[in-house]
Write an enzyme that holds these catalytic residues in place. Structure first.
Site, PDB file in Angstrom:
ATOM      1  N   HIS A 163       0.730  -1.145   0.008  1.00  0.00           N
ATOM      2  CA  HIS A 163       0.232   0.134  -0.222  1.00  0.00           C
ATOM      3  C   HIS A 163       0.902   1.483   0.116  1.00  0.00           C
ATOM      4  O   HIS A 163       2.132   0.953   0.239  1.00  0.00           O
ATOM      5  CB  HIS A 163      -0.811   0.026   1.536  1.00  0.00           C
ATOM      6  CG  HIS A 163       0.097   0.112   2.461  1.00  0.00           C
ATOM      7  ND1 HIS A 163       0.495  -1.136   3.258  1.00  0.00           N
ATOM      8  CD2 HIS A 163       0.006   1.022   3.803  1.00  0.00           C
ATOM      9  CE1 HIS A 163       1.437  -0.956   3.948  1.00  0.00           C
ATOM     10  NE2 HIS A 163       1.517   0.982   4.347  1.00  0.00           N
ATOM     11  N   HIS A 210       6.054   6.801  -1.288  1.00  0.00           N
ATOM     12  CA  HIS A 210       6.516   5.638  -1.508  1.00  0.00           C
ATOM     13  C   HIS A 210       5.077   4.087  -0.743  1.00  0.00           C
ATOM     14  O   HIS A 210       4.869   4.336  -0.059  1.00  0.00           O
ATOM     15  CB  HIS A 210       7.672   5.586  -0.914  1.00  0.00           C
ATOM     16  CG  HIS A 210       7.525   5.918   0.681  1.00  0.00           C
ATOM     17  ND1 HIS A 210       7.082   6.783   2.005  1.00  0.00           N
ATOM     18  CD2 HIS A 210       7.486   4.732   1.331  1.00  0.00           C
ATOM     19  CE1 HIS A 210       7.478   6.374   2.781  1.00  0.00           C
ATOM     20  NE2 HIS A 210       7.190   5.292   2.436  1.00  0.00           N
TER      21      HIS A 210
HETATM   22  P1  ATP Z   1       4.864  -3.058  10.563  1.00  0.00           P
HETATM   23  O1  ATP Z   1       5.674  -2.451  11.974  1.00  0.00           O
HETATM   24  O2  ATP Z   1       5.410  -4.702  11.125  1.00  0.00           O
HETATM   25  O3  ATP Z   1       7.359  -3.213   9.853  1.00  0.00           O
HETATM   26  P2  ATP Z   1       3.900  -1.916   9.102  1.00  0.00           P
HETATM   27  O4  ATP Z   1       4.958  -0.836   9.402  1.00  0.00           O
HETATM   28  O5  ATP Z   1       3.102  -2.058   7.873  1.00  0.00           O
HETATM   29  O6  ATP Z   1       4.739  -3.155   9.387  1.00  0.00           O
HETATM   30  P3  ATP Z   1       2.679   0.041  10.922  1.00  0.00           P
HETATM   31  O7  ATP Z   1       3.772   0.110  11.660  1.00  0.00           O
HETATM   32  O8  ATP Z   1       1.210  -0.557  11.405  1.00  0.00           O
HETATM   33  O9  ATP Z   1       2.195  -1.575   9.979  1.00  0.00           O
HETATM   34  O10 ATP Z   1       2.530   0.839   9.627  1.00  0.00           O
HETATM   35  C1  ATP Z   1       1.839   0.878   8.704  1.00  0.00           C
HETATM   36  C2  ATP Z   1       1.628   2.162   7.674  1.00  0.00           C
HETATM   37  O11 ATP Z   1       2.120   3.009   8.389  1.00  0.00           O
HETATM   38  C3  ATP Z   1       2.876   1.753   6.759  1.00  0.00           C
HETATM   39  O12 ATP Z   1       3.208   2.261   5.282  1.00  0.00           O
HETATM   40  C4  ATP Z   1       3.985   2.395   7.753  1.00  0.00           C
HETATM   41  O13 ATP Z   1       5.228   2.434   6.723  1.00  0.00           O
HETATM   42  C5  ATP Z   1       3.431   3.644   8.071  1.00  0.00           C
HETATM   43  N1  ATP Z   1       4.089   4.142   9.734  1.00  0.00           N
HETATM   44  C6  ATP Z   1       3.941   3.553  10.460  1.00  0.00           C
HETATM   45  N2  ATP Z   1       4.212   4.542  11.436  1.00  0.00           N
HETATM   46  C7  ATP Z   1       4.992   5.964  10.853  1.00  0.00           C
HETATM   47  C8  ATP Z   1       5.120   6.936  11.389  1.00  0.00           C
HETATM   48  N3  ATP Z   1       5.961   6.910  12.282  1.00  0.00           N
HETATM   49  N4  ATP Z   1       4.818   8.167  10.519  1.00  0.00           N
HETATM   50  C9  ATP Z   1       4.776   8.010   9.875  1.00  0.00           C
HETATM   51  N5  ATP Z   1       3.855   6.664   9.038  1.00  0.00           N
HETATM   52  C10 ATP Z   1       4.362   5.727   9.975  1.00  0.00           C
END
Ligand code: ATP
Ligand code: MG
Length: 168
Positions: A39, A119
């Site tokens: 996504h 991205h």
């Molecule tokens: P994992 O953390 O298990 O690697 P994930 O990153 O896909 O999986 P989440 O951490 O819940 O799951 O993040 C959901 C989405 O939000 C992802 O696209 C992630 O890159 C983005 N995201 C997570 N944390 C942040 C942040 N602090 N700032 C901006 N985007 C974020």
């Protein structure tokens, strides 16, 4: 609830990107994003109390349908991801993200601001892969955005779409 707004690729586009990432993983290791979880994040909210969910489900941020160009792939050393995306964020997508951020701020959701860099994360915890292979052709029409709940677990995060917002 851990929440974010995102756009999702059609399954064919996701499968194509996933296949490319599997090939790249051979040179950089890491964890490849599963095809169904690929996504592009528009706005990350983080932890939100369930009582605020109606405010999020009733977002009125507007945007127009467009096509997301998948033109370049990069490795970011600071967070060790390999990603693909546009060379420059399309104006339509930029204004959709800005509208969302503005509305979220107006509704007093705390946002980690910073410049929106569109991205699509394809590999996490990667080593520097060096020169990346050419990207395959990917068709990614954007006709809606979604509100998603993320549930982190040892086996990788699980996403659940809570609301769809059609673009017109
Ligand atoms: P994992 O953390 O298990 O690697 P994930 O990153 O896909 O999986 P989440 O951490 O819940 O799951 O993040 C959901 C989405 O939000 C992802 O696209 C992630 O890159 C983005 N995201 C997570 N944390 C942040 C942040 N602090 N700032 C901006 N985007 C974020
Ligand atoms: Mg994460």
């Amino acid at each position: 609830m851990r929440l974010f707004f995102a756009i999702w690729p059609p399954s064919e586009a996701a499968a194509t990107l996933h296949g490319w990432a599997l090939a790249v993983q051979r040179s950089c290791g890491g964890r490849v994003t599963r095809a169904e979880t690929i996504h592009l994040t528009l706005a990350f909210l983080g932890e939100v109390e369930e009582e605020h969910l109606p405010d999020l489900k009733s977002m009125s941020a507007k945007g127009k349908p467009h096509v997301l160009p998948i033109e370049q792939s990069r490795f970011w050393a600071h967070n060790r991801i390999v990603w693909a995306g546009p060379c420059e964020t399309p104006e339509i997508l930029k204004s959709l993200a800005e509208n969302l951020h503005e509305e979220l701020k107006a509704k007093e959701f705390r946002m980690e601001s910073g410049k929106f860099v569109s991205h699509v994360t394809l590999i996490r915890k990667a080593r520097d892969p060096g020169p990346l292979p050419a990207l395959p052709a990917v068709e990614w029409p954007v006709n809606e955005f979604v509100l998603v709940r993320s549930q982190l677990s040892a086996s990788g995060s699980r996403y659940e779409v809570l609301q769809r917002f059609p673009l017109s």
